[in-house]
Design a protein around this motif. Structure first.
Motif, mmCIF file in Angstrom:
data_model
loop_
_atom_site.group_PDB
_atom_site.id
_atom_site.type_symbol
_atom_site.label_atom_id
_atom_site.label_comp_id
_atom_site.label_asym_id
_atom_site.label_seq_id
_atom_site.Cartn_x
_atom_site.Cartn_y
_atom_site.Cartn_z
ATOM 1 N N PHE A 111 0.821 -1.198 0.000
ATOM 2 C CA PHE A 111 0.000 0.000 0.000
ATOM 3 C C PHE A 111 0.865 1.263 0.000
ATOM 4 C CE2 PHE A 111 -3.095 2.934 2.087
ATOM 5 C CZ PHE A 111 -4.040 2.902 1.078
ATOM 6 N N HIS A 112 1.959 1.237 0.755
ATOM 7 C CA HIS A 112 2.855 2.390 0.831
ATOM 8 C C HIS A 112 3.437 2.707 -0.547
ATOM 9 C CE1 HIS A 112 5.863 5.167 2.373
ATOM 10 N NE2 HIS A 112 6.773 4.492 1.681
ATOM 11 N N ASP A 113 3.914 1.693 -1.279
ATOM 12 C CA ASP A 113 4.477 1.911 -2.617
ATOM 13 C C ASP A 113 3.426 2.499 -3.547
ATOM 14 O OD1 ASP A 113 6.970 0.979 -1.950
ATOM 15 O OD2 ASP A 113 6.618 -1.042 -2.711
#
Length: 126
Positions: A111-113
């Motif tokens: 999700f962060h990427d």
């Protein structure tokens, strides 16, 4: 990033609002230029904020090699591009890229990427 261009090639290809960069301007590091709607060119910072107009006869400008920087778009623009059957490119923070169509399945991304990546629309950028 895109290929290296001569000043003439950069002038011919740079679209209004895009930014081009040279890494060896007058031995002072990276310099940026952009193009106005009226066709004029001006020095700017990496975000396109205007500094000063360019004198086209300036030796340091005319002898430089340039790259046109990607124009990043919002995820909303990416969704619109998919509806128009355009390809989009994901630009990851590590320098990697991935080109997608609306029919491609997204690879496994954390999700962060996904939130931190940047997007361009193929054909709309150099």
């Amino acid at each position: 990033m895109t290929e290296w261009l001569t000043t003439g090639q950069m002038i011919d290809r740079l679209k209004v609002g895009q930014i081009a960069a040279t890494e060896k301007y007058n031995h002072q590091g990276t310099a940026y230029v952009s193009k106005e709607e009226q066709g004029g060119f001006y020095w700017c910072d990496k975000e396109g904020r205007k500094d000063d107009y360019i004198i086209l006869g300036n030796k340091h400008f005319t002898e430089a090699d340039w790259r046109i920087l990607p124009t990043f778009v919002s995820f909303e623009d990416v969704m619109k591009a998919f509806k128009e059957d355009k390809k989009v490119k994901i630009h990851f923070n590590d320098g990697g890229t991935l080109t997608l169509t609306k029919y491609a399945s997204l690879p496994q991304l954390c999700f962060h990427d996904f939130l931190e990546c940047k997007w361009t629309i193929e054909g709309d950028t150099p």
